[in-house]
Design a protein around this motif. Structure first.
Motif, short mmCIF file in Angstrom:
data_model
loop_
_atom_site.label_atom_id
_atom_site.label_comp_id
_atom_site.label_asym_id
_atom_site.label_seq_id
_atom_site.Cartn_x
_atom_site.Cartn_y
_atom_site.Cartn_z
N ARG A 136 3.10 -4.93 -2.20
CA ARG A 136 3.74 -5.88 -3.05
C ARG A 136 3.10 -5.34 -4.89
N GLY A 304 11.28 -3.64 -3.29
CA GLY A 304 11.04 -2.84 -1.66
C GLY A 304 11.24 -1.42 -1.32
N PRO A 429 11.24 -5.64 1.22
CA PRO A 429 10.99 -7.27 0.10
C PRO A 429 10.16 -7.51 0.34
#
Length: 433
Positions: A136, A304, A429
């Protein structure tokens, strides 16, 4: 508490790793594309045609292609500290030796050897980041690392142009001094790498105990979560069809990047300005693209989403090349080249976030190297085609259209890859902790 330790750890790791790898890439990219400025005078001294220049500039990537996968396997086995140091020392020596080429044959040989020496650096750093940064956070960090390329162009262009004025000092011409002096930082940093870099989080004594424990646990969990669908073997990294698709997408972006790096100074020079003016004008587009790249990649991380971040950026770069082909003024040309820079710079970080989402271990090492080695052949195709078209037609226009077409193809392939079914490299995400 979890969020606090994540923020602390990521901040400490980022300050330790990112500025240093940016400095390394700054030097790598400068040594790779300074031939674009050397050619302003070198082509006359050695009698090079545009075709010879384009072929020699691009043949660098055949050395890259042949040696990149084994180099990245070696990095995975021996560690980044030792292998990146080796890479930098050898490419520094060869880059400096470029000052002594005598003609087309020696030019081709030295450019090929430079590619072979540098093979493994870029994909090695991409792999290295996957050891330290959770998925991430990866596109944003990759963007900062890759921002070193446009920064290198922005700062290196005036420096390279100024070094050309050392003509005659100690019996050497300006382009010889440029190669020699710009190779020295790679040699010095090769030594620094050996003492500064840390191979894995387990060895990071510069992290606090709780930070190191959190990072190790987080990266192990990430590996375990994708273990059921990830590929780990060397062969899996080479044979995965998504790896080949990403390599073809990267081919177009590389053609665009090195068209700028090699030919932008020549194209600007055609409008009748001095070499030092070329240096300052060539610095404008990459300065703008750095900000765009960081903001674009952060948006990709936050949402994302990867696919459309690559597609839209490739299309913007293609439009910029088409406009540049028809530009007849300095303002119009620099504006078009700025759009090309923005598009290419913004496409790469989200693209490089894709492979480590479905590859790990040795497969990640070979997969990343395969994408980079095949994809970087675009760095041969773009510059070589532009040189050939320039000699054939007297204009850069047809070559720029060709590279724009490759970028459109990259955009189409990215869309097809995203629609290819389950497991496509499309980020999801991630919920906040």
């Amino acid at each position: 508490m979890q969020l606090d330790i994540e923020q602390r750890t990521m901040r400490r790791i980022s300050w330790r790793i990112v500025p240093f790898i940016m400095l390394l890439y700054f030097i790598a990219y400068l040594d790779r594309v300074n031939i674009g400025f050397a050619a302003l005078t070198m082509k006359h001294d050695l009698g090079f045609t545009a075709s010879i220049l384009g072929m020699g500039a691009g043949i660098f990537f055949w050395g890259y292609f042949l040696f990149e996968v084994p180099s990245n396997i070696a990095l995975h086995r021996f560690g980044a500290r030792l292998w990146i140091a080796r890479v930098m020392l050898t490419w520094g020596l060869i880059s400096g030796a470029m000052a002594f080429v005598q003609g087309a044959t020696s030019f081709y040989i030295m450019r090929f050897l430079l590619g072979a020496a540098e093979a493994g650096f870029f994909p090695g750093i991409i792999l290295y980041l996957s050891y330290w940064f959770p998925a991430r956070h990866r596109a944003g960090v990759t963007a900062l690392f890759m921002a070193a390329a446009p920064i290198s162009t922005a700062l290196g262009s005036p420096i390279s142009a100024a070094l050309l004025d050392m003509h005659g000092f100690l019996g050497l011409v300006g382009w010889q001094w440029m190669f020699i002096l710009e190779a020295i930082p790679a040699l010095l940093l090769g030594v620094v790498v050996f003492f500064y870099m840390t191979d894995k989080p387990e060895q990071a004594r510069w992290l606090k105990d709780d930070e190191r424990a959190w990072l190790i646990q987080t990266m192990q969990k990430e590996q375990a979560d994708k273990a059921a669908q990830a590929h780990h073997s060397v062969f899996a990294g080479l044979a995965n069809p998504r790896v080949i698709a990403l390599a073809l997408i990267y081919f177009g972006t590389s053609a665009g990047l090195y068209t700028l790096g090699i030919w932008a100074p020549q194209i600007i020079k055609e409008l009748g300005v001095s070499s030092i003016t070329v240096g300052f004008l060539n610095a404008i587009p990459p300065i703008v693209s750095v900000l765009a790249m960081v903001l674009w990649s952060r948006h990709s991380d936050r949402t994302g989403e990867r696919t459309w971040h690559v597609v839209l950026a490739c299309c913007a770069a293609a439009i910029g090349l088409v406009v540049a082909a028809g530009a007849s003024s300095i303002v119009g040309l620099i504006a078009a080249l700025t759009l090309v820079n923005i598009g290419i710079s913004c496409a790469k970080p989200p693209l490089w976030s894709m492979p480590t989402m479905f590859l790990s271990g040795a497969a990640a090492a070979t997969g990343i190297a395969t994408i980079n080695s095949i994809g970087n052949l675009g760095g041969f195709a773009g510059p070589a085609m532009i040189g050939w078209v320039k000699d054939s037609t007297g204009s850069y226009q047809g070559g720029l259209y060709f590279v724009a077409g490759l970028l459109v193809l990259s955009a189409v392939l990215t869309l097809l890859l995203a629609r290819s079914g389950p497991g496509q490299p499309q980020a999801r995400p991630v919920a906040a902790h």
